[in-house]
Design a protein around this motif. Structure first.
Motif, PDB file in Angstrom:
ATOM      1  N   ASN A 163       0.784  -1.245   0.000  1.00 15.29           N
ATOM      2  CA  ASN A 163       0.000   0.000   0.000  1.00 15.29           C
ATOM      3  C   ASN A 163       0.815   1.293   0.000  1.00 15.29           C
ATOM      4  O   ASN A 163       0.298   2.337   0.405  1.00 15.29           O
ATOM      5  CB  ASN A 163      -0.949   0.039   1.203  1.00 15.29           C
ATOM      6  CG  ASN A 163      -2.058  -0.987   1.096  1.00 15.29           C
ATOM      7  OD1 ASN A 163      -2.220  -1.636   0.064  1.00 15.29           O
ATOM      8  ND2 ASN A 163      -2.814  -1.155   2.159  1.00 15.29           N
ATOM      9  N   PHE A 164       2.059   1.242  -0.443  1.00 20.71           N
ATOM     10  CA  PHE A 164       2.862   2.466  -0.448  1.00 20.71           C
ATOM     11  C   PHE A 164       2.763   3.130  -1.817  1.00 20.71           C
ATOM     12  O   PHE A 164       3.261   2.618  -2.811  1.00 20.71           O
ATOM     13  CB  PHE A 164       4.317   2.161  -0.107  1.00 20.71           C
ATOM     14  CG  PHE A 164       5.201   3.382  -0.069  1.00 20.71           C
ATOM     15  CD1 PHE A 164       4.739   4.585   0.469  1.00 20.71           C
ATOM     16  CD2 PHE A 164       6.498   3.349  -0.567  1.00 20.71           C
ATOM     17  CE1 PHE A 164       5.537   5.718   0.505  1.00 20.71           C
ATOM     18  CE2 PHE A 164       7.322   4.465  -0.531  1.00 20.71           C
ATOM     19  CZ  PHE A 164       6.829   5.656  -0.001  1.00 20.71           C
TER      20      PHE A 164
ATOM     21  N   ASN B 296      11.098  -2.228   9.805  1.00 22.97           N
ATOM     22  CA  ASN B 296       9.817  -1.988  10.488  1.00 22.97           C
ATOM     23  C   ASN B 296       9.641  -0.524  10.846  1.00 22.97           C
ATOM     24  O   ASN B 296       8.545   0.037  10.703  1.00 22.97           O
ATOM     25  CB  ASN B 296       9.726  -2.849  11.752  1.00 22.97           C
ATOM     26  CG  ASN B 296       9.253  -4.255  11.464  1.00 22.97           C
ATOM     27  OD1 ASN B 296       8.444  -4.475  10.562  1.00 22.97           O
ATOM     28  ND2 ASN B 296       9.754  -5.219  12.202  1.00 22.97           N
ATOM     29  N   ASN B 297      10.708   0.130  11.300  1.00 25.71           N
ATOM     30  CA  ASN B 297      10.625   1.554  11.631  1.00 25.71           C
ATOM     31  C   ASN B 297      10.338   2.395  10.391  1.00 25.71           C
ATOM     32  O   ASN B 297       9.534   3.339  10.433  1.00 25.71           O
ATOM     33  CB  ASN B 297      11.926   2.018  12.280  1.00 25.71           C
ATOM     34  CG  ASN B 297      12.091   1.506  13.700  1.00 25.71           C
ATOM     35  OD1 ASN B 297      11.149   0.975  14.292  1.00 25.71           O
ATOM     36  ND2 ASN B 297      13.281   1.636  14.243  1.00 25.71           N
ATOM     37  N   ILE B 298      11.011   2.071   9.277  1.00 18.86           N
ATOM     38  CA  ILE B 298      10.765   2.791   8.022  1.00 18.86           C
ATOM     39  C   ILE B 298       9.307   2.635   7.606  1.00 18.86           C
ATOM     40  O   ILE B 298       8.642   3.608   7.225  1.00 18.86           O
ATOM     41  CB  ILE B 298      11.702   2.278   6.907  1.00 18.86           C
ATOM     42  CG1 ILE B 298      13.158   2.670   7.196  1.00 18.86           C
ATOM     43  CG2 ILE B 298      11.276   2.832   5.546  1.00 18.86           C
ATOM     44  CD1 ILE B 298      14.161   2.032   6.258  1.00 18.86           C
ATOM     45  N   CYS B 299       8.798   1.401   7.687  1.00 10.58           N
ATOM     46  CA  CYS B 299       7.406   1.147   7.297  1.00 10.58           C
ATOM     47  C   CYS B 299       6.418   1.866   8.214  1.00 10.58           C
ATOM     48  O   CYS B 299       5.376   2.353   7.755  1.00 10.58           O
ATOM     49  CB  CYS B 299       7.125  -0.356   7.273  1.00 10.58           C
ATOM     50  SG  CYS B 299       7.900  -1.216   5.884  1.00 10.58           S
ATOM     51  N   ASP B 300       6.732   1.959   9.510  1.00 13.33           N
ATOM     52  CA  ASP B 300       5.877   2.714  10.439  1.00 13.33           C
ATOM     53  C   ASP B 300       5.788   4.177  10.004  1.00 13.33           C
ATOM     54  O   ASP B 300       4.702   4.773   9.985  1.00 13.33           O
ATOM     55  CB  ASP B 300       6.424   2.637  11.860  1.00 13.33           C
ATOM     56  CG  ASP B 300       6.213   1.280  12.507  1.00 13.33           C
ATOM     57  OD1 ASP B 300       5.422   0.477  11.975  1.00 13.33           O
ATOM     58  OD2 ASP B 300       6.860   1.018  13.543  1.00 13.33           O
TER      59      ASP B 300
ATOM     60  N   ASN C  12      -1.780   4.949   5.177  1.00 16.12           N
ATOM     61  CA  ASN C  12      -2.061   3.586   4.731  1.00 16.12           C
ATOM     62  C   ASN C  12      -1.173   2.590   5.474  1.00 16.12           C
ATOM     63  O   ASN C  12      -0.114   2.948   5.986  1.00 16.12           O
ATOM     64  CB  ASN C  12      -1.832   3.449   3.222  1.00 16.12           C
ATOM     65  CG  ASN C  12      -3.005   3.962   2.416  1.00 16.12           C
ATOM     66  OD1 ASN C  12      -4.130   3.494   2.568  1.00 16.12           O
ATOM     67  ND2 ASN C  12      -2.755   4.933   1.545  1.00 16.12           N
ATOM     68  N   THR C  13      -1.625   1.322   5.500  1.00 19.95           N
ATOM     69  CA  THR C  13      -0.856   0.286   6.182  1.00 19.95           C
ATOM     70  C   THR C  13       0.300  -0.170   5.308  1.00 19.95           C
ATOM     71  O   THR C  13       0.101  -0.916   4.352  1.00 19.95           O
ATOM     72  CB  THR C  13      -1.744  -0.939   6.510  1.00 19.95           C
ATOM     73  OG1 THR C  13      -3.001  -0.497   6.975  1.00 19.95           O
ATOM     74  CG2 THR C  13      -1.091  -1.811   7.554  1.00 19.95           C
ATOM     75  N   VAL C  14       1.494   0.288   5.629  1.00 20.91           N
ATOM     76  CA  VAL C  14       2.692  -0.121   4.902  1.00 20.91           C
ATOM     77  C   VAL C  14       3.435  -1.119   5.786  1.00 20.91           C
ATOM     78  O   VAL C  14       3.976  -0.747   6.830  1.00 20.91           O
ATOM     79  CB  VAL C  14       3.589   1.083   4.561  1.00 20.91           C
ATOM     80  CG1 VAL C  14       4.828   0.628   3.796  1.00 20.91           C
ATOM     81  CG2 VAL C  14       2.818   2.125   3.759  1.00 20.91           C
ATOM     82  N   VAL C  15       3.426  -2.393   5.398  1.00 19.05           N
ATOM     83  CA  VAL C  15       4.089  -3.434   6.187  1.00 19.05           C
ATOM     84  C   VAL C  15       4.872  -4.361   5.266  1.00 19.05           C
ATOM     85  O   VAL C  15       4.498  -4.576   4.116  1.00 19.05           O
ATOM     86  CB  VAL C  15       3.088  -4.264   7.025  1.00 19.05           C
ATOM     87  CG1 VAL C  15       2.465  -3.439   8.121  1.00 19.05           C
ATOM     88  CG2 VAL C  15       2.003  -4.869   6.137  1.00 19.05           C
TER      89      VAL C  15
ATOM     90  N   ALA D 280      12.747  12.229  10.196  1.00 17.50           N
ATOM     91  CA  ALA D 280      11.932  11.705  11.299  1.00 17.50           C
ATOM     92  C   ALA D 280      12.528  10.460  11.945  1.00 17.50           C
ATOM     93  O   ALA D 280      12.228  10.162  13.110  1.00 17.50           O
ATOM     94  CB  ALA D 280      10.520  11.402  10.787  1.00 17.50           C
ATOM     95  N   TYR D 281      13.360   9.739  11.214  1.00 17.02           N
ATOM     96  CA  TYR D 281      13.829   8.435  11.718  1.00 17.02           C
ATOM     97  C   TYR D 281      14.567   8.527  13.055  1.00 17.02           C
ATOM     98  O   TYR D 281      14.293   7.721  13.966  1.00 17.02           O
ATOM     99  CB  TYR D 281      14.710   7.726  10.683  1.00 17.02           C
ATOM    100  CG  TYR D 281      14.996   6.300  11.097  1.00 17.02           C
ATOM    101  CD1 TYR D 281      14.178   5.268  10.665  1.00 17.02           C
ATOM    102  CD2 TYR D 281      16.054   5.988  11.952  1.00 17.02           C
ATOM    103  CE1 TYR D 281      14.412   3.959  11.065  1.00 17.02           C
ATOM    104  CE2 TYR D 281      16.289   4.690  12.362  1.00 17.02           C
ATOM    105  CZ  TYR D 281      15.457   3.679  11.913  1.00 17.02           C
ATOM    106  OH  TYR D 281      15.673   2.391  12.333  1.00 17.02           O
ATOM    107  N   PRO D 282      15.521   9.447  13.240  1.00 18.12           N
ATOM    108  CA  PRO D 282      16.257   9.457  14.524  1.00 18.12           C
ATOM    109  C   PRO D 282      15.347   9.581  15.745  1.00 18.12           C
ATOM    110  O   PRO D 282      15.497   8.833  16.720  1.00 18.12           O
ATOM    111  CB  PRO D 282      17.185  10.675  14.383  1.00 18.12           C
ATOM    112  CG  PRO D 282      17.384  10.820  12.908  1.00 18.12           C
ATOM    113  CD  PRO D 282      16.054  10.460  12.304  1.00 18.12           C
TER     114      PRO D 282
END
Length: 453
Positions: free
Chosen positions: A133-134, A207-211, A219-222, A269-271
């Motif tokens: 869904n990305f 998993n963090n990137i997908c969150d 959207n649910t990106v998993v 946003a990642y850090p």
């Protein structure tokens, strides 16, 4: 063994032969596995309706209080090995026009497919994670050997690793189909080259990137499928069932254009996401965020927004208490005076005893607004006076689950709640780039951070 996209809900169907191992017996049989987006894979065991095994399974299925569990070790028709550690029986075989229907199981553990035992090797292994869904616009070029190019991916570097997020070959067709059918599908892949021994560390980053992509797009990106390649050939793959909501279009937080915006969001946003994920339960908040946005009932959307804020409030209270800076409960202020009015004037209770009574029987938690305001100060979020009214609606939604009768514009209320959550989350993530203001017609804005005191 590459997952093929047969349609946009069932993503793959494979056949093989193997051994089904039950509690006290086992059985070799042909099987078929159907992989789905958003639900557990189904495993079908081909046996006769009249077989002794079917009668045994039927008795267990009907009379055993617990579920019937099995595992599967087998081989696919193309020579790949397969292992599923936990299957749950959901239907025994029956007859349909004189033919036996297969026994049906659900897979409740990852499905591992391998060509050979993958061992750590010198150099780097290519790992591909297929994500759902990305929707995005690539900002980096893929060059074709015979000439030409297309913008279909972007790369990011995190903790010394380089990740390439790339559209699938039939990306445009897939996106059009899931928009039209209001369903979900794998749309992209994340590619990284690492030593196999670093797989668990890499999966945590994935998993963090997908969150973050889920929060950015609504959207649910998993990552549902993981493949390992050596010399361009898949030697190991794992597919895991995950909850995936149907694709929703046009309600993203981070704009699609310019195309590099989504890349900059993940990088910036990642850090802070990695730092505050466990401390403030950010992954749980994103789950509620997606649930809120995908619910068809506006009242429930607002309710889920307040549940999200309550969840964040609880995490904040725990965090500051452990830090030695507990959030004071304003509800307890003045309760000593109220207690004195109730007790007889002749009471000999000390102030310490009265405080203990209040601590034991008074309100345990502060109002929702107080922990949230502490977070706003921590992450330099400006307070908008026009948003103050949303605190007064908290009890209405939490206790009655619906809009108060005097609300004239429920859509505005919902959008104000979402916009407040968006800003708060973006401040926690320390993101200073562009985002869409849902409360102002999805206008492109940038956050304004308060100066630190």
């Amino acid at each position: 063994m590459t997952i093929k996209h047969l349609d946009f809900r069932k993503i793959s169907k494979i056949r093989g032969k193997g051994t089904f191992i039950f509690d006290k017996f086992k059985k070799e049989a042909p099987f078929t596995i159907e992989f789905y987006i958003g639900r557990e894979a189904l495993v079908f065991m081909d046996i006769s309706f009249f077989s002794k095994l079917n009668m045994k399974l039927s008795k267990l299925h009907l009379h055993k209080q617990k579920y019937v569990e099995a595992s599967l070790f087998g081989e696919l028709k193309d020579g790949y090995k397969i292992h599923i550690d936990k299957l749950i029986l959901i239907a025994t075989t029956g007859l349909n026009k004189g033919k036996s229907n297969p026994v049906k199981f659900k897979a409740f553990s990852p499905i591992i497919i391998s060509k050979e035992d993958l061992k750590p090797v010198k150099g780097k292994t290519e790992i591909r994670y297929y994500i759902t869904n990305f929707e995005f616009t690539g900002c980096e070029k893929t060059m074709f050997p015979k000439g030409g190019w297309k913008l279909d991916h972007f790369t990011i570097s995190i903790n010394g690793y380089t990740f390439c997020i790339k559209k699938l070959e039939k990306y445009k067709e897939i996106i059009e189909r899931i928009k039209k059918n209001k369903t979900s599908s794998i749309t992209a892949e994340i590619i990284v080259k690492v030593d196999f021994k670093e797989r668990e560390k890499i999966f945590s980053i994935i998993n963090n990137i997908c969150d973050l992509l889920s929060f950015a797009t609504g959207n649910t990106v998993v990552p549902v499928t993981e493949e390992h390649l050596l010399d361009g050939k898949v030697v190991w793959a794992q597919t895991t069932s995950m909850k995936v909501y149907n694709f929703r279009s046009g309600d993203q937080l981070i704009p699609h254009l310019p195309p590099e915006t989504i890349r900059e969001f993940v990088i910036k946003a990642y850090p802070n996401y990695s730092k505050w994920k466990k401390k403030l339960g950010l992954n749980i908040l994103i789950d509620y965020y997606l649930l809120m946005k995908s619910n068809p009932v506006l009242d429930v959307r607002c309710l889920l927004g307040y549940v999200l804020l309550e969840c964040l409030s609880s995490h904040a209270q725990e965090f500051y208490a452990k830090k030695g800076e507990p959030i004071e409960n304003s509800r307890k202020k003045g309760m000593v005076e109220q207690l004195n009015k109730i007790l007889p004037k002749s009471n000999n209770l000390s102030k310490k005893t009265k405080n203990k009574i209040i601590e034991e029987f008074g309100p345990k938690y502060p109002p929702l607004q107080e922990p949230i305001e502490r977070l706003m100060n921590e992450f330099r979020m400006r307070y908008k006076k026009k948003e103050a009214y949303i605190w007064g609606l908290r009890n209405k939604f939490i206790h009655k689950g619906m809009f108060p009768k005097n609300i004239q514009d429920p859509i505005k209320v919902y959008r104000d709640i979402v916009h407040f959550i968006d800003r708060l989350m973006l401040h926690i993530l320390n993101y200073d780039g562009e985002f869409l203001n849902i409360a102002d017609g999805y206008k492109v804005e940038k956050l304004i951070f308060k100066n630190r005191n």
